[in-house]
Motif scaffolding. Structure first.
Motif, PDB file in Angstrom:
ATOM      1  N   LEU A 153       4.074  11.962   6.374  1.00  0.00           N
ATOM      2  CA  LEU A 153       2.870  12.451   5.704  1.00  0.00           C
ATOM      3  C   LEU A 153       2.141  13.471   6.571  1.00  0.00           C
ATOM      4  O   LEU A 153       1.754  14.551   6.102  1.00  0.00           O
ATOM      5  CB  LEU A 153       1.945  11.279   5.374  1.00  0.00           C
ATOM      6  CG  LEU A 153       0.653  11.612   4.625  1.00  0.00           C
ATOM      7  CD1 LEU A 153       0.968  12.137   3.232  1.00  0.00           C
ATOM      8  CD2 LEU A 153      -0.251  10.387   4.543  1.00  0.00           C
ATOM      9  N   ALA A 154       1.977  13.153   7.864  1.00  0.00           N
ATOM     10  CA  ALA A 154       1.307  14.078   8.774  1.00  0.00           C
ATOM     11  C   ALA A 154       2.106  15.365   8.930  1.00  0.00           C
ATOM     12  O   ALA A 154       1.553  16.461   9.033  1.00  0.00           O
ATOM     13  CB  ALA A 154       1.102  13.406  10.131  1.00  0.00           C
ATOM     14  N   PHE A 155       3.431  15.237   8.936  1.00  0.00           N
ATOM     15  CA  PHE A 155       4.312  16.390   9.103  1.00  0.00           C
ATOM     16  C   PHE A 155       4.214  17.332   7.909  1.00  0.00           C
ATOM     17  O   PHE A 155       4.091  18.557   8.061  1.00  0.00           O
ATOM     18  CB  PHE A 155       5.742  15.885   9.267  1.00  0.00           C
ATOM     19  CG  PHE A 155       6.776  16.957   9.413  1.00  0.00           C
ATOM     20  CD1 PHE A 155       6.775  17.799  10.504  1.00  0.00           C
ATOM     21  CD2 PHE A 155       7.780  17.109   8.461  1.00  0.00           C
ATOM     22  CE1 PHE A 155       7.747  18.781  10.655  1.00  0.00           C
ATOM     23  CE2 PHE A 155       8.754  18.085   8.593  1.00  0.00           C
ATOM     24  CZ  PHE A 155       8.732  18.923   9.688  1.00  0.00           C
ATOM     25  N   VAL A 156       4.263  16.759   6.706  1.00  0.00           N
ATOM     26  CA  VAL A 156       4.250  17.576   5.486  1.00  0.00           C
ATOM     27  C   VAL A 156       2.851  18.104   5.185  1.00  0.00           C
ATOM     28  O   VAL A 156       2.674  19.267   4.814  1.00  0.00           O
ATOM     29  CB  VAL A 156       4.785  16.748   4.297  1.00  0.00           C
ATOM     30  CG1 VAL A 156       4.624  17.517   2.992  1.00  0.00           C
ATOM     31  CG2 VAL A 156       6.252  16.397   4.521  1.00  0.00           C
ATOM     32  N   ARG A 157       1.858  17.248   5.345  1.00  0.00           N
ATOM     33  CA  ARG A 157       0.488  17.616   4.985  1.00  0.00           C
ATOM     34  C   ARG A 157      -0.103  18.631   5.942  1.00  0.00           C
ATOM     35  O   ARG A 157      -0.897  19.485   5.561  1.00  0.00           O
ATOM     36  CB  ARG A 157      -0.384  16.358   4.966  1.00  0.00           C
ATOM     37  CG  ARG A 157      -1.838  16.581   4.610  1.00  0.00           C
ATOM     38  CD  ARG A 157      -2.598  15.277   4.761  1.00  0.00           C
ATOM     39  NE  ARG A 157      -2.470  14.754   6.124  1.00  0.00           N
ATOM     40  CZ  ARG A 157      -2.667  13.471   6.436  1.00  0.00           C
ATOM     41  NH1 ARG A 157      -2.983  12.602   5.510  1.00  0.00           N
ATOM     42  NH2 ARG A 157      -2.547  13.074   7.691  1.00  0.00           N
ATOM     43  N   GLY A 158       0.253  18.515   7.227  1.00  0.00           N
ATOM     44  CA  GLY A 158      -0.333  19.396   8.211  1.00  0.00           C
ATOM     45  C   GLY A 158      -1.713  18.927   8.638  1.00  0.00           C
ATOM     46  O   GLY A 158      -2.085  17.772   8.415  1.00  0.00           O
ATOM     47  N   ASP A 189      17.352  11.717   0.210  1.00  0.00           N
ATOM     48  CA  ASP A 189      17.432  12.511   1.434  1.00  0.00           C
ATOM     49  C   ASP A 189      16.748  11.815   2.611  1.00  0.00           C
ATOM     50  O   ASP A 189      17.012  12.158   3.771  1.00  0.00           O
ATOM     51  CB  ASP A 189      16.794  13.888   1.215  1.00  0.00           C
ATOM     52  CG  ASP A 189      17.600  14.743   0.244  1.00  0.00           C
ATOM     53  OD1 ASP A 189      18.833  14.754   0.373  1.00  0.00           O
ATOM     54  OD2 ASP A 189      16.997  15.367  -0.638  1.00  0.00           O
ATOM     55  N   ILE A 190      15.834  10.890   2.327  1.00  0.00           N
ATOM     56  CA  ILE A 190      15.136  10.157   3.384  1.00  0.00           C
ATOM     57  C   ILE A 190      15.071   8.676   3.008  1.00  0.00           C
ATOM     58  O   ILE A 190      15.159   8.309   1.843  1.00  0.00           O
ATOM     59  CB  ILE A 190      13.710  10.699   3.622  1.00  0.00           C
ATOM     60  CG1 ILE A 190      12.888  10.701   2.329  1.00  0.00           C
ATOM     61  CG2 ILE A 190      13.763  12.096   4.239  1.00  0.00           C
ATOM     62  CD1 ILE A 190      11.432  11.105   2.513  1.00  0.00           C
ATOM     63  N   PHE A 191      14.928   7.857   4.020  1.00  0.00           N
ATOM     64  CA  PHE A 191      14.927   6.407   3.936  1.00  0.00           C
ATOM     65  C   PHE A 191      16.320   5.906   3.530  1.00  0.00           C
ATOM     66  O   PHE A 191      17.171   6.659   3.090  1.00  0.00           O
ATOM     67  CB  PHE A 191      13.834   5.882   3.003  1.00  0.00           C
ATOM     68  CG  PHE A 191      12.447   6.020   3.587  1.00  0.00           C
ATOM     69  CD1 PHE A 191      11.950   5.055   4.452  1.00  0.00           C
ATOM     70  CD2 PHE A 191      11.655   7.127   3.303  1.00  0.00           C
ATOM     71  CE1 PHE A 191      10.688   5.188   5.011  1.00  0.00           C
ATOM     72  CE2 PHE A 191      10.392   7.264   3.859  1.00  0.00           C
ATOM     73  CZ  PHE A 191       9.907   6.289   4.721  1.00  0.00           C
ATOM     74  N   GLU A 192      16.521   4.604   3.722  1.00  0.00           N
ATOM     75  CA  GLU A 192      17.847   4.018   3.569  1.00  0.00           C
ATOM     76  C   GLU A 192      18.051   3.486   2.155  1.00  0.00           C
ATOM     77  O   GLU A 192      17.145   2.912   1.554  1.00  0.00           O
ATOM     78  CB  GLU A 192      18.035   2.878   4.578  1.00  0.00           C
ATOM     79  CG  GLU A 192      17.718   3.276   6.025  1.00  0.00           C
ATOM     80  CD  GLU A 192      18.489   4.495   6.481  1.00  0.00           C
ATOM     81  OE1 GLU A 192      19.734   4.505   6.309  1.00  0.00           O
ATOM     82  OE2 GLU A 192      17.860   5.447   6.995  1.00  0.00           O
ATOM     83  N   ASP A 239       0.830  -1.212   0.000  1.00  0.00           N
ATOM     84  CA  ASP A 239       0.000   0.000   0.000  1.00  0.00           C
ATOM     85  C   ASP A 239       0.861   1.257   0.000  1.00  0.00           C
ATOM     86  O   ASP A 239       0.568   2.240  -0.700  1.00  0.00           O
ATOM     87  CB  ASP A 239      -0.933   0.011   1.208  1.00  0.00           C
ATOM     88  CG  ASP A 239      -2.070  -0.996   1.086  1.00  0.00           C
ATOM     89  OD1 ASP A 239      -2.327  -1.452  -0.045  1.00  0.00           O
ATOM     90  OD2 ASP A 239      -2.683  -1.318   2.118  1.00  0.00           O
ATOM     91  N   ALA A 240       1.943   1.238   0.800  1.00  0.00           N
ATOM     92  CA  ALA A 240       2.833   2.399   0.862  1.00  0.00           C
ATOM     93  C   ALA A 240       3.541   2.605  -0.470  1.00  0.00           C
ATOM     94  O   ALA A 240       3.672   3.739  -0.954  1.00  0.00           O
ATOM     95  CB  ALA A 240       3.853   2.208   1.981  1.00  0.00           C
ATOM     96  N   GLU A 277       5.245   3.284   9.382  1.00  0.00           N
ATOM     97  CA  GLU A 277       4.950   4.270  10.431  1.00  0.00           C
ATOM     98  C   GLU A 277       5.737   5.556  10.193  1.00  0.00           C
ATOM     99  O   GLU A 277       5.227   6.663  10.426  1.00  0.00           O
ATOM    100  CB  GLU A 277       5.270   3.683  11.801  1.00  0.00           C
ATOM    101  CG  GLU A 277       4.301   2.595  12.244  1.00  0.00           C
ATOM    102  CD  GLU A 277       4.755   1.867  13.495  1.00  0.00           C
ATOM    103  OE1 GLU A 277       3.894   1.315  14.202  1.00  0.00           O
ATOM    104  OE2 GLU A 277       5.982   1.824  13.758  1.00  0.00           O
ATOM    105  N   ILE A 278       6.985   5.410   9.729  1.00  0.00           N
ATOM    106  CA  ILE A 278       7.782   6.592   9.396  1.00  0.00           C
ATOM    107  C   ILE A 278       7.125   7.366   8.249  1.00  0.00           C
ATOM    108  O   ILE A 278       7.011   8.597   8.287  1.00  0.00           O
ATOM    109  CB  ILE A 278       9.220   6.188   9.017  1.00  0.00           C
ATOM    110  CG1 ILE A 278       9.962   5.659  10.252  1.00  0.00           C
ATOM    111  CG2 ILE A 278       9.973   7.371   8.416  1.00  0.00           C
ATOM    112  CD1 ILE A 278      11.322   5.072   9.939  1.00  0.00           C
ATOM    113  N   LEU A 279       6.671   6.622   7.231  1.00  0.00           N
ATOM    114  CA  LEU A 279       5.995   7.265   6.111  1.00  0.00           C
ATOM    115  C   LEU A 279       4.746   8.007   6.588  1.00  0.00           C
ATOM    116  O   LEU A 279       4.483   9.146   6.165  1.00  0.00           O
ATOM    117  CB  LEU A 279       5.626   6.220   5.062  1.00  0.00           C
ATOM    118  CG  LEU A 279       4.892   6.740   3.816  1.00  0.00           C
ATOM    119  CD1 LEU A 279       5.738   7.762   3.067  1.00  0.00           C
ATOM    120  CD2 LEU A 279       4.508   5.586   2.905  1.00  0.00           C
ATOM    121  N   GLY A 280       3.981   7.382   7.482  1.00  0.00           N
ATOM    122  CA  GLY A 280       2.794   8.039   8.019  1.00  0.00           C
ATOM    123  C   GLY A 280       3.136   9.290   8.800  1.00  0.00           C
ATOM    124  O   GLY A 280       2.434  10.307   8.718  1.00  0.00           O
TER     125      GLY A 280
END
Length: 302
Positions: free
Chosen positions: A263-268, A291-294, A206-207, A257-260
């Motif tokens: 998402l909350a951080f960017v979306r507001g 820049d993010i994820f491994e 899904d991600a 969970e990191i992606l979520g």
């Protein structure tokens, strides 16, 4: 929130805790840092706490806490506290190799206590006798904790842990929503150059789906960043997203969970479909830019 943010909680506990509260704090730090190697000793039965507030089993070290309300009380009663432990502590812990007095007198120990400890070292040469205070608690225990353990030890910090709205990204969100010639829908796919990176980070199907369908629109992000009047502002956005990623990763969250969290951080606070779709575009842009994820160790993607 980063681990260094918890230093103020450590300082507050050290400066304000005394007596039983100080003992409990030390025991919780030690248990988190040393796991099952540390045994908390609580008073009970005819033998009380066996002259101990904790035991480090691998080194056969017995810890005794003394944290009165004031430095003057410490100076007056510390020798009596030590003499109350010896020689009884030896009868309870015959295998003891080291004895440590943990105290809250940050300025050091008074000379009469130092003299008394020297006498004990001469009388019991087979036992290492030490004192420890702020630096030991900070360096050997507090700083060894994970982020989740920090929150367990300092629960009031949870009240200050909030999802921070990244105001610097709001104009970019609006640009993505406005520039898309068609809405980002379930059939909007493009080439995904970082499929190995998606698999390496163990993101769920899904991600992957949500990131994949955002990929065709990352050119909007490029144009927005290139046209900023102050090039340094692009670095601010990049740094904020990187910092949020590292914060979530260090908490031990899963990739989804990191992606979520990102998402909350960017979306507001606006959880409507346009904002959510635009947020995925931004996240994928920085995912693709490494820049993010491994990154997969065998591939030089960046």
């Amino acid at each position: 929130m980063h681990k260094s943010d918890f230093d103020e909680y450590f300082d507050r506990m050290f400066d304000t805790c005394n007596q039983t509260r100080f003992e409990d704090w030390f025991a919780e730090l030690a248990h988190c840092a040393w796991g099952t190697d540390f045994e908390t000793i609580k008073a009970g039965g005819q033998h009380g706490d066996k002259k101990s507030d904790g035991r480090h089993r691998p080194t056969e070290t017995i810890y005794q806490c003394y944290a009165p309300e004031s430095a003057s009380t410490f100076s007056k009663n510390a020798v009596g506290k030590v003499n109350d432990s010896f020689p009884d502590v030896l009868s309870y812990w015959p295998k003891m190799k080291r004895w440590v007095l943990i105290h809250n007198n940050d300025g050091g120990i008074p000379t009469k206590l130092s003299d008394e400890l020297e006498k004990l070292r001469e009388e019991y040469p087979h036992i290492e006798i030490d004192t420890a205070s702020r630096r030991f608690l900070k360096d050997e225990l507090h700083d060894k904790l994970s982020m989740n353990q920090m929150l367990d030890v300092y629960p009031s910090a949870r009240l200050n842990f909030r999802t921070v709205s990244m105001e610097n990204v709001r104009p970019l969100l609006k640009r993505i929503i406005g520039e898309k010639s068609t809405a980002i829908g379930v059939l909007s796919f493009g080439e995904i150059p970082n499929e190995k990176k998606l698999d390496h980070n163990e993101l769920s199907p899904d991600a992957k789906f949500d990131l994949n369908r955002a990929a065709p629109n990352i050119g909007i992000v490029d144009r927005f960043l290139e046209n900023m009047s102050n090039p340094g502002n692009a670095s601010i956005i990049q740094s904020e997203i990187q910092s949020k990623y590292l914060e979530l990763r260090d908490f031990g969250y899963t990739a989804d969970e990191i992606l979520g969290g990102l998402l909350a951080f960017v979306r507001g606070p606006l959880e409507d479909p346009p904002n959510t779709a635009a947020a995925y575009v931004i996240i994928y842009y920085y995912f693709d830019a490494c820049d993010i994820f491994e990154n997969p160790p065998e591939d030089a993607l960046c």
